[in-house]
Scaffold this motif. Sequence first.
Motif, PDB file in Angstrom:
ATOM      1  N   ALA A   1       0.822  -1.217   0.000  1.00 37.97           N
ATOM      2  CA  ALA A   1       0.000   0.000   0.000  1.00 37.97           C
ATOM      3  C   ALA A   1       0.856   1.268   0.000  1.00 37.97           C
ATOM      4  O   ALA A   1       0.435   2.306  -0.509  1.00 37.97           O
ATOM      5  CB  ALA A   1      -0.933   0.004   1.204  1.00 37.97           C
TER       6      ALA A   1
ATOM      7  N   PRO B   1      -0.966   6.417   0.405  1.00 39.41           N
ATOM      8  CA  PRO B   1      -1.227   4.973   0.478  1.00 39.41           C
ATOM      9  C   PRO B   1      -2.271   4.567  -0.562  1.00 39.41           C
ATOM     10  O   PRO B   1      -3.180   5.322  -0.872  1.00 39.41           O
ATOM     11  CB  PRO B   1      -1.754   4.779   1.902  1.00 39.41           C
ATOM     12  N   GLU B   2      -2.103   3.376  -1.103  1.00 43.28           N
ATOM     13  CA  GLU B   2      -3.018   2.868  -2.144  1.00 43.28           C
ATOM     14  C   GLU B   2      -3.457   1.446  -1.807  1.00 43.28           C
ATOM     15  O   GLU B   2      -2.761   0.477  -2.112  1.00 43.28           O
ATOM     16  CB  GLU B   2      -2.335   2.878  -3.511  1.00 43.28           C
ATOM     17  N   LEU B   3      -4.607   1.311  -1.178  1.00 39.10           N
ATOM     18  CA  LEU B   3      -5.133  -0.009  -0.844  1.00 39.10           C
ATOM     19  C   LEU B   3      -5.457  -0.806  -2.102  1.00 39.10           C
ATOM     20  O   LEU B   3      -5.373  -2.032  -2.104  1.00 39.10           O
ATOM     21  CB  LEU B   3      -6.385   0.134   0.034  1.00 39.10           C
TER      22      LEU B   3
ATOM     23  N   GLN C   1     -10.971   4.533   1.183  1.00 34.52           N
ATOM     24  CA  GLN C   1      -9.927   3.535   1.449  1.00 34.52           C
ATOM     25  C   GLN C   1     -10.090   2.961   2.847  1.00 34.52           C
ATOM     26  O   GLN C   1      -9.966   1.760   3.043  1.00 34.52           O
ATOM     27  CB  GLN C   1      -8.533   4.141   1.277  1.00 34.52           C
TER      28      GLN C   1
END
Length: 199
Positions: free
Chosen positions: A46, A54-56, A92
């Motif tokens: 993430a 952050p990138e779920l 997210q």
Amino acid sequence: MSSNLLKALLSRIASVFKQSESKPKPAPKALPFAGRHFVLDGTNIALLHGPARPELRYVVAIADYLGNNGAKISCFFDANTPYLFSNSRSEQRVCFDRLTTESNWAQHFVIVPSGTQADQWILALAKRKSADVISNDRFKDRAKAHRWIWKRRHGMSIVEGRLTLSTLDASIALLAQPEDYLPFLRTLPTSAENAEQAV
């Protein structure tokens, strides 16, 4: 139409059907990761772009890709991960909470206990299951005790808008939001010991 002509026509139709039934059906396509287990370093994945972004969806995109290709998935998040998503886009955090609490996903996506890092859980389960690890972390502080990790760790990057795991020859198209993946994750293969039981 004469009865002889009708009988001949029906006989011909019956023989065509009989021939099509006798032809062997093609074998189902083998899934490239069938029988393999992957342990995902969820927080590391993430944070591919750092803690500010952050990138779920990267985590769920990898889980979806591997699961659809026959792999068993376990994913661990550091105890502080919920706070990372609280400071980011609200959808997210909502999706993260669903992944880690709803029964159909919580067996695969687990937050480790407070005061610990996910690394020890990732490495312990991967060693026990002879699983591969998805992470950009090289586990340098633990690598001497886990020399096998050098051959079974797969890093990732973004190449032309796609999530790429070059050691697995995977180039994954990304959906817009993490929750877009949830309908696909309902059928993740399970193992005898899932991530939830390991914590």
